[in-house]
Each structure stands twice: as structure tokens, then as C-alpha cells.
Design an enzyme around this catalytic site. Structure first.
Site, PDB file in Angstrom:
ATOM      1  N   ASP B 303      88.755 -49.047  25.179  1.00 35.28           N
ATOM      2  CA  ASP B 303      87.915 -49.752  26.178  1.00 35.28           C
ATOM      3  C   ASP B 303      87.886 -50.066  27.824  1.00 35.28           C
ATOM      4  O   ASP B 303      89.101 -49.559  28.323  1.00 35.28           O
ATOM      5  CB  ASP B 303      88.570 -51.300  25.793  1.00 35.28           C
ATOM      6  CG  ASP B 303      87.394 -51.576  24.186  1.00 35.28           C
ATOM      7  OD1 ASP B 303      87.030 -51.068  24.455  1.00 35.28           O
ATOM      8  OD2 ASP B 303      88.277 -52.041  23.373  1.00 35.28           O
ATOM      9  N   ASP B 340      80.649 -70.911  30.838  1.00 29.52           N
ATOM     10  CA  ASP B 340      81.238 -69.919  29.656  1.00 29.52           C
ATOM     11  C   ASP B 340      82.386 -69.339  30.385  1.00 29.52           C
ATOM     12  O   ASP B 340      83.160 -69.283  31.727  1.00 29.52           O
ATOM     13  CB  ASP B 340      79.846 -68.505  30.778  1.00 29.52           C
ATOM     14  CG  ASP B 340      80.553 -67.298  31.011  1.00 29.52           C
ATOM     15  OD1 ASP B 340      81.631 -67.068  29.555  1.00 29.52           O
ATOM     16  OD2 ASP B 340      79.670 -65.892  30.984  1.00 29.52           O
ATOM     17  N   GLU B 344      84.730 -62.915  33.616  1.00 28.22           N
ATOM     18  CA  GLU B 344      83.324 -62.442  34.640  1.00 28.22           C
ATOM     19  C   GLU B 344      82.373 -63.987  34.825  1.00 28.22           C
ATOM     20  O   GLU B 344      81.982 -64.664  35.998  1.00 28.22           O
ATOM     21  CB  GLU B 344      81.648 -61.798  33.842  1.00 28.22           C
ATOM     22  CG  GLU B 344      82.764 -60.797  33.446  1.00 28.22           C
ATOM     23  CD  GLU B 344      83.626 -60.329  32.364  1.00 28.22           C
ATOM     24  OE1 GLU B 344      83.848 -61.509  31.900  1.00 28.22           O
ATOM     25  OE2 GLU B 344      83.309 -59.461  31.398  1.00 28.22           O
ATOM     26  N   PHE B 373      78.009 -66.273  25.069  1.00 29.27           N
ATOM     27  CA  PHE B 373      77.490 -64.822  24.406  1.00 29.27           C
ATOM     28  C   PHE B 373      77.751 -64.282  23.768  1.00 29.27           C
ATOM     29  O   PHE B 373      78.715 -64.450  22.901  1.00 29.27           O
ATOM     30  CB  PHE B 373      78.779 -63.939  26.518  1.00 29.27           C
ATOM     31  CG  PHE B 373      77.865 -63.090  26.383  1.00 29.27           C
ATOM     32  CD1 PHE B 373      77.266 -62.354  26.904  1.00 29.27           C
ATOM     33  CD2 PHE B 373      78.900 -61.866  25.331  1.00 29.27           C
ATOM     34  CE1 PHE B 373      77.575 -60.344  27.262  1.00 29.27           C
ATOM     35  CE2 PHE B 373      78.727 -60.257  25.129  1.00 29.27           C
ATOM     36  CZ  PHE B 373      78.220 -60.031  25.416  1.00 29.27           C
ATOM     37  N   ALA B 375      77.597 -60.680  21.287  1.00 32.52           N
ATOM     38  CA  ALA B 375      77.299 -59.060  21.660  1.00 32.52           C
ATOM     39  C   ALA B 375      76.604 -58.430  20.921  1.00 32.52           C
ATOM     40  O   ALA B 375      76.154 -56.760  21.536  1.00 32.52           O
ATOM     41  CB  ALA B 375      78.370 -58.339  20.822  1.00 32.52           C
ATOM     42  N   THR B 377      72.817 -60.842  21.528  1.00 35.13           N
ATOM     43  CA  THR B 377      72.212 -60.854  23.066  1.00 35.13           C
ATOM     44  C   THR B 377      72.543 -60.287  24.039  1.00 35.13           C
ATOM     45  O   THR B 377      71.401 -60.182  24.612  1.00 35.13           O
ATOM     46  CB  THR B 377      72.035 -62.899  22.819  1.00 35.13           C
ATOM     47  OG1 THR B 377      73.926 -62.936  23.058  1.00 35.13           O
ATOM     48  CG2 THR B 377      71.147 -62.950  21.489  1.00 35.13           C
ATOM     49  N   MET B 379      73.773 -61.461  26.350  1.00 32.12           N
ATOM     50  CA  MET B 379      73.470 -63.327  27.420  1.00 32.12           C
ATOM     51  C   MET B 379      74.060 -64.163  27.116  1.00 32.12           C
ATOM     52  O   MET B 379      74.807 -64.848  25.896  1.00 32.12           O
ATOM     53  CB  MET B 379      71.705 -63.521  27.341  1.00 32.12           C
ATOM     54  CG  MET B 379      70.687 -62.365  27.931  1.00 32.12           C
ATOM     55  SD  MET B 379      69.208 -62.803  27.543  1.00 32.12           S
ATOM     56  CE  MET B 379      69.201 -63.263  25.922  1.00 32.12           C
ATOM     57  N   ASP B 520      91.815 -54.936  19.939  1.00 28.72           N
ATOM     58  CA  ASP B 520      92.688 -56.424  19.808  1.00 28.72           C
ATOM     59  C   ASP B 520      91.328 -57.455  19.517  1.00 28.72           C
ATOM     60  O   ASP B 520      92.024 -58.126  18.839  1.00 28.72           O
ATOM     61  CB  ASP B 520      93.385 -56.696  21.486  1.00 28.72           C
ATOM     62  CG  ASP B 520      91.892 -56.986  22.346  1.00 28.72           C
ATOM     63  OD1 ASP B 520      91.052 -56.645  22.066  1.00 28.72           O
ATOM     64  OD2 ASP B 520      92.422 -57.419  23.442  1.00 28.72           O
TER      65      ASP B 520
END
Lengths: 564, 692
Positions: B303, B340, B344, B373, B375, B377, B379, B520
Site C-alpha cells: 500500500d 470527514d 486527509e 467516502f 471505495a 464512489t 468521493m 490491515d
């Protein structure tokens, strides 16, 4: 060493290195079913064979089916040939009225020719009829050689293919080897040999009046046709008892050259055929180099030893005892090392008469398993078993599960490779130990002491490695030797073939892993040296004690002027 | 763990000596065929001693027993550390009390009574009674009992840091945990059985090597057993009697010298030590097979985040689309990131706060509802219901192409300028996040990745070892390519969805390659299970830890590289010692054969025969020669124990170079060393009058 000798040696090796890749390429085309120059001429014959045998050429076999086909083919061969010998007195083409061959000798001879050994406990000219020589010996010279090639082809396909069960069709492989490779080559060679004076007749033996007025019988026969395939198929079974030392089997220096060359060329070319079939020509060159070094090495040592003065015979040079005047020392030694490096076993001199160390080199070649080019097919698959062990050890040493040509070498392959290597060794050691301990074995000895041990070691080595040459001095036509050596030949041949096909089958099923910088490369100098080193060390560790008590101690005694 | 388990070296040796004697039991010896032959030889020589006692025979007999003991000692030494480890873990498994939580009521039960899906509560100071998943709350947990890492870790509900391990201690806050393992099948139990069980099964390579060693053993036994026949034949020809030494002790000594006892004696120690070396780096392997497979790995799937790049991407800049005020973009970006919780997302909030002075907005403000969020979309954002002031609004931030689809689906235009900005940022190795308000594209957020120091060199080493690295990232191809180039990986998968990993693993495997990956999350579990070497991080979810065949207690993704090295070292050590063992035989022949046959064909009694010339080491007497060889053979096992435990030194220099180097050291060295060793021993034995 005369300049003449050196020129001959150079020409010989240059021709070998030059022609082997060419013949190798031709054979690769034949065995992969591509059309060749001879296809137009011979394809109808090939088709006729399949039609008459009810063979579906496209039906391939698994390794077990392949082995079964090999075994059945050879067992039928042994039985029929055994039958011919035991009934030859009543069969045609027997101008000299030869009697039936005793059962044990016949069995030994049948096994011997079917296993491509061609150990002969008899002399052809006073034992076998022309029919036996032609329908038995000559036929099996072709078929046993073709069997060796077929097994090699199955192994090469196992290495090349991935995730399949099938290894090819044994009947097709045998037919193609015979029709496209062995027959044309043998035909050409037989014509040349006959032109040089090798006999080719069905008439009875000639009778001649000697100068002293005595009557002498001169054996004749269809020799050239048999000698050609005897050399090319690395069979080695002589038409006459003296084999290629006999003037009607090997009359001139030219025939001698052709015969030594003939016994190496097919086996040497197969290395390149293999390289093309697995798609790795550099690897083939490495194997070829190792074989060449082993051959040149054993030849050099033997030639050197044979050129030393012998205090027991008042230091007379050159040493011509046991050699033909028309060949001399160099050509005798070259023939001896070439014939034992391959599993040919034809001889043009008596190895028994060599200096101890010179005699040890042919013995050493046999003990290594006749892998120096080796028997057609058999030598290369024997060598490949060593390669697998090298790859196994080397793979571990670079920290990766060993891979060979992209195939993982695991317990199954390691086990069968080591069986194929050690089986003949065990046969040699155990067979010889029994023979020197029982009266039946000792009875056959021509010499006592270390030389006697060499004779027995040589006998078992020759049979276990399917070579067939004899050290002379050993009278091997007794029930004890016929049966024990026969067993050694049979186990040595089919034990190895079983192991090889077991490996081929297992490799074919595996995936091919693409090579990476972490893979141990099998096409460089490192690989070549390691392969050479491991062959020599494993061979030496196995046989050094026995050789110490044979030729090595004999050499020590000879230096101090003692002989037995 | 390394911190917890302090092992006294002297204690380890003492225990190993006791175990070495205990392992003389035939039940133990038969497991190792090569050493079993030595064991039988020892017994035969002891029986012979009763029949014919002499100082020489006694010494041979003793050294044969020592050979057995030394091999056992090597194995016991290797086992010692792991055993101490398992014992320490077992002590932790003492009965803890649990506070079961059932429909709002708490009841005290013992840990063993907890069943799967039970809930329990842990407050600060409690020991977590069973493996489980945090369903509510957040807490700091001291996992040092398991990992040896003293810094506490955070465990919280949801996400990939929800798994807690029985035996660890909560140091702050309160969590509610759902039990995920049956009693007796907890992670701790698995660890103990891993440590104890991994050494029990032989690995494929070990089996193959064993077959080779056993075959060589059989061969050498036959070589020696056929010698008396050949010797007797020569004795008769020489007219001599009793000049050849073929007494039983001499033959046994020769057999033991020739069979590969060095590798045979150290084989299991090497395997155990390999697993132990992993354990000392805080990686637990479920089997030796997994360790071995690690050495064979062709491809590493890594990753990007946390492995190749440092921690998380940070928002560093906002670039507004033409005609959009920066404040408007900042406002939307803030909304989209408010709830969120990804690093990030938080970094966007931080940036906006610092640069544009926006703070303290509540999610409730504007009555928005957060869109997390996923995986699929790729977004996240905020939906606002239709208010009196206007139509419903949907604010989104996310990967450029995802936002583009989103915008275009609503008939919006995706400006060329934004497209350019996106590719500029990507090309520079950054990650662009595009912000949109319904059909309007507002601008781009620049996220930056920082590649870990030294990682490039590690990948270069791996490449030399023949291992390719593949970076997996959710970034777009341009960003991914920039980071891939900076980090020096061989390949990358951009826009990776969880199923892409699995897909790639299957595809590489179909091509015959072996794959290792580290993961993980729960969505990593299928890929971890599919990979040939799957290293789960200890901080990961229970599902991930179950799926992998190794667990990294430190949860350090770069560990995979060390795992590969240890796997390779394990095989190299076996191969090198095998070569060494076989090469040793050459010198032993030159010691023992002249000793046995030196008098054969002697001209008169007292003189030497021709084979005495093989005594190139000029050893004192036949007895001293044989004894020196057998003593050397026994001592070399002890001398090589440290190497077996430590492993042959690994360097990333390519297979052919490694082979050349090891062949010189262990092949050539293996031929030369015993010549020197045997000669020195011979001089010593004669000097102290142990032999004539």
C-alpha cells in the site's frame, strides 16, 4: 606425442563442436514434427508404421503411460530376442551351423542389447548366427537407441510444457528417431565402412591356407550394417569378439576416426536438440561444455598416463600391449575414453592392458554414469539428473526454492533425481563387493590383486551404466555373472528411466515461473563450474575408496616395480 | 515481546544441555534420519566396547555419543528461546474477570465464559479479557505484553483500528467490545500455538533436502560397508593378514565422518532459528512454510500510504477554478471535510482554518448530512436538504474522475483549467481533490505525499534479490506514476479498489509468481488470504489477522522486506551448510583411508605400503588420524551452531554473485578447513598422549 596425434585430436574436437549443433537442429525439427529435407522421402514410411501398429500419432501419454509403453516395448523385445537366441540353430541364415545359445547367456545378451548396454559375455563369430546378429542385435541396436532418445524427448517436453499431464507419444518418438535419424545416418556410415573394407556378406566363413600350410577359418558376415548403428546408437556390441579392434570391423585409421566420431555425434547433437526444445540454447552450451571438459579431461589424463614408462616392462615406449598397431596409443586412448564417456562400449584396444591410471579413466567415466555425451538420450537425461541436484543445492544457496527452467524443484524431483544418480552407484558397489567375496565371482578373474578388483569394478560399472565395454581379463560367461550383471543392466536402465519419467511428469504439471534476478541462472560460467564440481565431487566421494584399492594402489605398486 | 521476555543466556545453555540428553531417546532421534544413523552407530560401538575394550575404541565410542549430543544441543538451543517466549505468553493467559454487558446490564463473569458476539466493557486499568472489536468508544491500550512496544495505541470503534487483543490493558477511557473469538482460540492462544507449532511441521524445502541427505547417507553407508570386501580381496592377494583396519569402531567412525552430520545435526536448528529471528523482529509466522515462502516471493504488493509514503497526505493548497472566489472554494471544501474523519479530510479542515480563518462550524449548521467516502464512489461530501433559500445542494470532494462523472451526470461542465491543474498536481506527485457544488466545479485541493527516507534504496535491494514491488494506491494514474517514480517501485496500480488487489494477486499467481502483501483492513482480508505470504498488521482488524499467515506485531509495513530477507537467509543457511558438510568429506578420506590401508602391500612388516602416500597431512598414526577425523566431525557441529542460529549473511547482490560467494566460502572453505582442523587435532591428541 607426435604432431600427427595432436592434429588428429584437434580435427576431431573441432568437427565434433562444429557438427553437433547442426545435427542437433535437424533432430529438433524432426522431433517437433516440422518438415525436413527427408520428410518427402520418409513420411510415407512413418505413416505406414503408424497404420500397421494402429497408432494414433496425436494421442499423447501421461508419464505413467509413457513408462508403461517403454517397459512393454522393451520386455517384449527381451522375450523375443531371448527366444531367437535359444532357437537359432533351427532358424534360417545360419551358414556356420551355430548351436542354440545357453539360457543364461541368452538372457544376459537379450537384456544387454535391449538396455543399450551391449555387454557381451561371448564372441559373436563363434556363438551367433547371421540371423541372430541381424534380426536380434542390429534391430535392437536401433530400437534401444531410439528408446533412449524417446525418454529424453519426454523429459524435455516435461520441462518445456506447463500445467499439462501429457509428455508425447512413445511410439511416435521411437518411430521418428529410428526413421529420420538413426536409419539415414547408419546407412551412410555403413556404406563408407564397407568401402573401407568392413565385411558385408551373408556367405559362410572363408577358409585360408597359411604360409605354414595350416588351415585357418576367417569369420565373415553382415558386419558393416551392424557396426554403423553400433557406433551411432552408442550400443557398442561388436559383430566379432574383438569388437572394433578386429580388422573386419575397423580396418583403417579412417574407419577408426569415423567410428569414434560416430559414437559421439548423435549423443552430442542431442544436447543441442534439447536446448532448442526447451528454448534455452545457452543452457545447452553449458551442458555441452561440461561434457566436453569431462571427456577432454579423462582423455588427457589417460593419454598422459599411457605415455609414461612402465618399470615393470623395462620402461619400453610406446606401450603397445593390447593395442592395434594401425591405431597406436593416442587413437586407442581416445577411443577408450570416448566409448566409456558415452555408453557405447565398443573398444579398439584392451583397456585391461592400459597403465593403471590410464585404465582408471575409462572406469571413472563409467562410474560417473556415462554422462559425457553418454548413451543417445540416456547420457543427457543422466546429466540432467545431476543438473537437477546442482540446481537444488545452488538454489538453496541463493535463498530461493530451487527452480530449473522456471520449474520449482521440490521433494519429488530431488528424490527421483538422486535415485537416478545413486542407483547405478549402489549397483556397482554392492555388485562388486559380492563378486569379490564369493567363489563364483572370483572364478571369473584373470588377475588377482588390485587389477582383479579393477576388472570386477569395471564389469559392474559397465553394466550398471549401460555401457557394455569390458576391461577384458574377466571371464563373465558364467551363470553368476550372466545373472548378476544382467540384473545390474536391467535395474540400471529401467530404474533410471522410471525416475526420469516420474520427474518429467511432475514438471509438466507445474507452472513455469518467469526468471528474475533472484533466480539462479543456469546458463553462465558459474553454473558450468558448479555442475562440473558437483559431478566430480559426488563421483569421487562415492568411488575414491574402491579406486584406492584398485587402480590407485596398483599404480603405487607399479611405480615400485611390482605387478600382479 | 522482546522487551518482556528477558532470557538469560547461561540459563538457556543449561536448559539446552539437559534437553540435549533428553533428546537421546529413540523417539526423538528417529525424527532426524541422519543423526539416527549416528545414534545407532553409538549404540553399536558401545556394545563393541563391552566385547573388546581399548582406549581407542572407548574414545571412538565417546565421540560418537558426543556427535549425537552436539546435534541435540543445537536443536535445543534453537528451541530454548521460543519456549521461553511461549511460557511467558502462557502466564498472561491467567483467568481475568470480564464485565459482560447485556441489554444495558453489567455482570461479572470469568473470561472463559465469554462467547462470540457477547459484549463487554473495559474501563481504564482493566485487562481486556478476550479478543474483540470495539463497537463503542475510543481508548488507549497498552499492548506491550504482546508487542513489546511500550507506547500505548489507540483503539476506536469503526474503521481499521477496532481490534483489541485479550491480555492487553486499557489505560484510558472506556470501550465496549464485541467478542470475536471462542475461548481457547484467542489471538494469544494462536500466538502460543504458532510459536510452538511452527517448528513441528517440516517445510517443503526441508523435506526435499532431507530426502537428499538420507540418500547420501545410504550411499555412504554402502561405500563403507563394501570396503571390507574389497580390502580383504587385496589382503589375500598381498599375502597379508590383519593389516587393514576394518574393525567395527573404525567403520562406524568412517560412516559417521562421511554422512552429512554437519547439516543433518543443524537442520532443525536452522529452521527453528529462522522462525525465531522473525519473532525477534516481532513477526509471528503461522508456519515454517510461510517463512520459506517469504524467501521465494517474486512480487511485493505494498500500500502506498504508510508503507511507501510517510503517514498521510496533507492538504497544502487550494486552487480555485476560473471564476470562483477562493473563499467560496474554501467554504465548500470545509463543508465537504467537516465530518470527514480521514487524515486527509482533517488536513483540509486544518488548512482552511489556518488560511481562511474558518472555524467552529458544526455539521448541523445548514442541516447538512455527511456522505462518507467509499471505495466505490471515491468521493465524500455533504448533502443539504432543500431549504427555503433554494434547491437542495450536494457538495462533493474526491478523485478528479469521480467528481467529473458526478458533475457531468448533472449536466455540469468540467473546466479545462481544472483539468490542467489536476494533471499538474498529479505530475508533481501530489494528489488533487476536486471540489464540486452540484454541477459546478469549484476548484482543486492539493494533497501532498512524502516518500519515506531510504525506501528507494530498499526497493533497489529488493530488485537485486529478484523481487518486484507494486504500489497500490487509490490515486489517479498520474499521481501514482509520480510517486512510483520517486519511490522507485517497479509498477503501480492506480485507482485501486479492494477487489483490484485480489485480481492482481490472482493474475500474478497465474503467471507462476509468488506474492507477498501486507494489509490491515477488513477489505484486505481476501487478498491476504490469497497471497502466498500475507502479513497482517497487529493494529488491523480481526478479519485481517485471521486471513494472513503472519502477523506483524509492530504494524510496520516495511517489515515485509525483512521477512523476505529472513526467508532467503533460512534457505541459504541450509544450502551452504549442506555444501560445507559434503565438501568436508574430501579431507576425511585423506585422513581415514591411508590410516585403514597404509600397511597394505608393505614390502616387509613395519614398512608402509603404497597407499600411505595418501596421508598428505602426515598424521601421526592410523589411530590418531581416525580419532582426529571423528573429533573434528563432532566439534564442527558445535562450532557452527552460532552460524546456524544467526543464519548465513545475506546481501542483495543477485543470485549468481551470491552463489559464487557462498561456493567459495562454504564449498572451497569446506574442502580446506578440515585439512587444517584435522591436522591440528592430530597434533593435539598426540601431544596429550590420548593416542599412540
Amino acid at each position: 606425442m607426435k604432431t600427427n596425434d595432436i592434429v588428429q585430436v584437434l580435427v576431431f574436437f573441432i568437427l565434433l563442436i562444429g557438427l553437433a549443433p547442426l545435427l542437433g537442429r535437424y533432430m529438433a525439427r524432426v522431433f517437433t514434427g516440422e518438415s525436413t529435407l527427408l520428410s518427402k522421402l520418409l513420411a510415407p514410411l512413418e505413416k505406414a508404421v503408424y497404420r500397421s501398429g494402429g497408432i494414433q500419432p496425436n494421442e499423447e501419454m501421461s508419464w505413467k503411460q509413457y513408462f508403461l509403453a517403454v517397459l512393454i516395448f522393451n520386455l517384449v523385445g527381451i522375450a523375443s530376442f531371448w527366444g531367437i537366441m535359444m532357437t537359432q540353430a533351427w532358424l534360417p541364415l545360419n551358414p556356420m551351423k551355430m548351436g542354440n545359445v545357453p539360457w543364461d547367456l541368452a538372457l544376459n545378451t537379450a537384456i544387454s542389447f535391449i538396455t543399450n548396454t551391449n555387454w557381451q559375455a561371448y564372441s559373436g563369430e563363434n556363438t551367433l548366427s547371421y540371423f541372430t546378429q541381424m534380426a536380434g542385435l542390429t534391430v535392437h541396436n536401433f530400437l534401444s537407441a531410439a528408446t533412449g532418445i524417446a525418454v529424453l524427448l519426454a523429459l524435455a517436453r516435461g520441462m518445456r510444457r506447463a500445467t499439462v499431464q501429457k509428455l508425447g507419444n512413445f511410439w511416435v518418438d521411437v518411430t521418428r528417431s529410428t526413421i529420420y535419424v538413426l536409419l539415414p545416418l547408419a546407412l551412410c556410415m555403413a556404406v563408407v565402412l564397407a568401402g573401407q573394407g568392413v565385411t558385408q556378406t551373408l556367405s559362410a566363413y572363408a577358409e585360408a591356407q597359411t604360409l605354414e600350410g595350416a588351415k585357418q577359418v576367417i569369420p565373415l558376415g553382415p558386419t558393416a550394417s551392424q557396426v554403423a548403428i553400433k557406433q551411432l546408437g552408442t550400443n557398442g556390441g561388436g559383430f566379432f569378439g574383438q569388437n572394433s579392434a578386429h580388422p573386419f570391423e575397423n580396418p583403417t585409421p579412417l574407419t577408426n576416426f569415423i567410428e569414434v566420431f560416430g559414437l559421439l555425434i548423435v549423443a552430442a547433437s542431442l544436447v543441442f536438440t534439447f536446448g532448442l526444445m526447451i528454448g534455452d540454447r545457452r543452457h545447452a552450451w553449458c551442458i555441452f561444455s561440461v561434457m566436453l571438459i569431462l571427456l577432454a579431461g579423462s582423455f588427457a589424463v589417460a593419454w598422459w598416463a599411457e605415455s609414461q614408462p612402465n618399470p615393470v616392462t623395462a620402461n619400453v615406449l610406446p606401450q603397445l600391449e593390447g593395442k592395434e598397431m594401425r591405431f597406436g596409443v593416442m587413437n586407442s586412448v581416445l577411443f577408450a575414453t570416448a566409448t566409456t564417456g558415452t555408453s557405447c562400449g565398443a573398444v579398439n584396444s584392451m583397456h585391461d592392458s592400459f597403465m593403471p591410471i590410464a585404465g582408471m579413466m575409462p572406469l571413472w567415466n563409467l562410474m560417473l554414469g556415462c554422462i559425457v555425451f553418454g548413451g543417445v538420450g540416456a547420457g543427457l537425461y543422466g546429466m540432467l539428473m545431476h543438473v537437477l541436484i546442482v540446481v537444488f543445492i545452488a538454489g538453496l544457496m541463493v535463498g530461493r526454492t530451487p527452480e530449473y527452467l522456471g520449474k520449482k524443484i521440490q521433494a519429488w524431483e530431488a528424490a527421483w533425481a538422486i535415485v537416478a544418480i545413486l542407483l547405478p552407484n549402489i549397483l556397482i558397489l554392492v555388485g562388486s563387493a559380492i563378486a569379490v567375496s564369493v567363489p563364483a565371482g572370483l572364478a571369473g578373474l584373470g588377475n588377482s590383486g588390485p587389477h582383479g578388483l579393477s576388472e570386477i569394478l569395471y564389469g559392474y560399472s559397465s553394466c550398471a551404466a549401460n555401457n557394455g565395454s569390458a576391461f577384458a581379463g574377466l571371464s563373465a560367461n558364467s551363470v553368476f555373472f550372466n545373472l548378476s550383471l544382467g540384473a545390474a543392466m536391467f535395474i540400471g536402465r529401467f530404474g533410471c528411466i522410471f525416475a526420469v519419467l516420474a520427474i518429467a511428469g511432475s514438471l509438466a504439471v507445474k507452472k513455469t515461473v518467469p526468471a528474475s534476478p533472484g533466480t539462479f541462472p543456469t546458463d553462465g560460467l558459474t553454473f558450468t563450474l558448479v555442475l562440473l564440481g558437483i559431478i566430480l565431487i559426488v563421483g569421487a566421494l562415492t568411488f575414491f575408496p574402491a579406486l584406492c584399492l584398485g587402480p590407485i594402489v596398483e599404480h603405487g605398486l607399479m611405480v615400485s616395480g611390482r605387478a600382479f | 515481546m522482546s522487551a518482556k521476555v528477558e532470557i538469560q543466556y547461561s540459563e538457556l545453555v543449561r536448559q539446552a544441555i539437559i534437553d540435549a540428553c533428553r533428546k537421546l531417546h529413540p523417539r526423538e532421534e528417529i525424527k532426524n534420519p541422519v543423526m539416527f544413523v549416528v545414534w545407532i552407530g553409538s549404540i553399536l560401538s558401545t556394545m563393541f566396547l563391552v566385547h573388546q575394550f581399548s582406549g581407542f575404541n572407548l574414545q571412538i565410542c565417546l565421540w560418537l555419543w558426543f556427535t549425537c549430543l552436539f546435534a541435540n544441543f543445537a536443536e535445543a538451543m534453537a528451541e530454548g528461546r521460543g519456549k521461553a517466549h511461549a511460557d511467558a505468553l502462557r502466564k498472561m493467559r491467567t483467568a481475568t474477570m470480564a464485565r459482560r454487558f447485556n441489554q444495558g446490564k453489567e455482570s461479572a463473569v470469568t473470561a472463559t465464559e465469554l462467547k462470540i458476539d457477547d459484549l463487554f466493557i473495559c474501563d481504564a486499568g482493566d485487562i481486556i479479557p478476550a479478543d474483540g472489536e470495539v463497537v463503542d468508544g475510543i481508548a488507549t491500550v497498552d499492548e506491550s505484553a504482546i508487542t513489546g512496544e511500550s507506547a500505548p495505541v489507540i483503539r476506536e470503534s469503526g474503521g481499521d483500528r477496532s481490534a483489541v487483543t485479550g491480555g492487553t490493558r486499557v489505560i484510558s477511557d472506556r470501550i465496549v467490545v464485541r467478542v470475536t473469538s471462542e475461548p481457547g482460540h484467542s489471538f494469544l492462544d494462536r500466538m502460543i500455538s504458532m510459536i510452538e507449532g511452527a517448528r513441528r511441521q517440516k517445510t517443503p524445502n526441508e523435506i526435499a533436502l532431507n530426502i537428499v541427505l538420507v540418500s547420501l547417507t545410504v550411499l555412504f553407508i554402502l561405500v563403507v560397508l563394501t570396503l571390507p570386501a574389497f580390502a580383504a580381496f587385496n589382503e589375500r592377494a598381498a599375502g597379508q593378514t590383519g593389516v587393514v583396519l576394518t574393525s567395527l569402531p573404525v567403520l562406524l567412525a568412517l560412516i559417521v565422518c562421511l554422512i552429512p552430520t554437519t547439516i543433518g545435526g543443524l537442520l532443525s536448528a536452522i529452521g527453528i532459528a529462522g522462525i525465531d529471528r522473525l519473532m525477534r523482529r516481532n513477526v509471528l509466522a503461522t508456519s515454517g512454510r510461510a517463512v520459506e515462502a517469504a524467501g521465494d516471493v517474486d512480487v511485493l504488493l505494498l500500500d502506498k500510504t504508510g508503507t511507501i509514503t510517510l503517514g498521510n497526505r496533507m492538504a497544502t493548497e487550494l486552487i480555485a477554478a476560473p471564476g470562483v472566489r477562493p473563499e467560496e472554494l474554501a467554504d465548500a471544501a470545509h463543508f465537504a471535510s467537516l465530518a470527514d474523519e480521514t487524515p486527509e479530510g482533517r488536513s483540509v479542515a486544518v488548512l482552511v482554518k489556518e488560511k481562511y480563518g474558518m472555524r467552529g462550524r458544526e455539521v448541523a449548521e445548514g442541516h447538512g448530512h455527511f456522505v462518507a467516502f467509499t471505495a466505490q464512489t471515491r468521493m465524500s461530501g455533504m448533502d443539504f436538504p432543500a431549504l427555503s433559500s433554494g434547491a437542495p445542494r450536494r457538495i462533493r470532494k474526491g478523485a478528479a474522475d469521480a467528481v467529473r462523472q458526478f458533475v457531468e451526470a448533472q449536466g455540469g461542465l468540467y473546466p479545462k483549467a481544472v483539468e490542467d491543474t489536476v494533471s499538474d498536481i498529479s505530475r508533481a506527485g501530489g494528489t488533487p481533490l476536486v471540489v464540486a457544488d452540484d454541477s459546478r466545479v469549484l476548484g482543486v485541493i492539493r494533497l501532498k505525499d512524502i516518500v519515506k527516507g531510504g525506501i528507494r534504496e530498499r526497493f533497489a535491494q529488493l530488485r537485486k534479490m529478484g523481487v518486484r514491488t507494486i504500489m497500490i494506491t487509490g490515486d489517479n494514474p498520474l499521481t501514482a506514476a509520480a510517486i512510483a517514480a520517486e519511490a522507485g517501485v517497479d509498477d503501480f496500480i492506480a485507482h485501486a479498489k479492494p477487489e483490484d488487489k485480489l485480481q492482481r494477486i490472482r493474475q500474478e499467481q497465474a503467471d507462476g509468481r509468488l506474492i507477498a502483501m501486507i494489509g490491515d483492513g477488513t477489505n484486505d482480508a481476501p487478498a491476504l488470504a490469497q497471497a502466498d505470504v500475507g502479513v497482517a498488521m497487529n493494529t488491523g482488524t480481526q478479519a485481517a489477522r485471521e486471513a494472513g499467515n503472519m502477523v506483524d506485531l509492530d504494524s510496520n509495513p516495511t517489515k515485509l522486506i525483512e521477512v523476505v530477507e529472513i526467508g532467503k537467509q533460512l534457505l541459504m543457511t541450509r544450502g551452504s551448510l549442506t555444501t560445507f558438510s559434503i565438501a568436508n568429506d574430501v579431507a576425511k578420506y585423506f585422513a581415514i583411508l591411508p590410516a585403514m590401508f597404509g600397511l597394505l602391500y608393505a614390502v616387509h612388516p613395519g614398512a608402509h605400503g603404497p597407499l600411505e602416500k595418501l596421508n598428505v597431512m602426515h598424521l601421526h598414526s592410523p589411530e590418531s588420524a581416525i580419532l582426529s577425523a571423528i573429533v573434528f566431525n563432532a566439534l564442527i557441529i558445535v562450532a557452527l551452531i552460532p552460524l546456524a542460529l544467526r543464519g548465513v549473511k545475506y546481501e542483495a547482490i543477485g543470485a549468481a554473485a551470491v552463489l559464487r560467494k557462498n561456493m567459495v566460502i562454504y564449498g572451497l572453505g569446506g574442502i580446506i578447513v578440515p585439512f587444517i582442523g584435522i591436522k591440528l587435532l592430530d597434533m593435539f591428541l598426540v601431544a596429550v598422549h590420548l593416542v599412540r
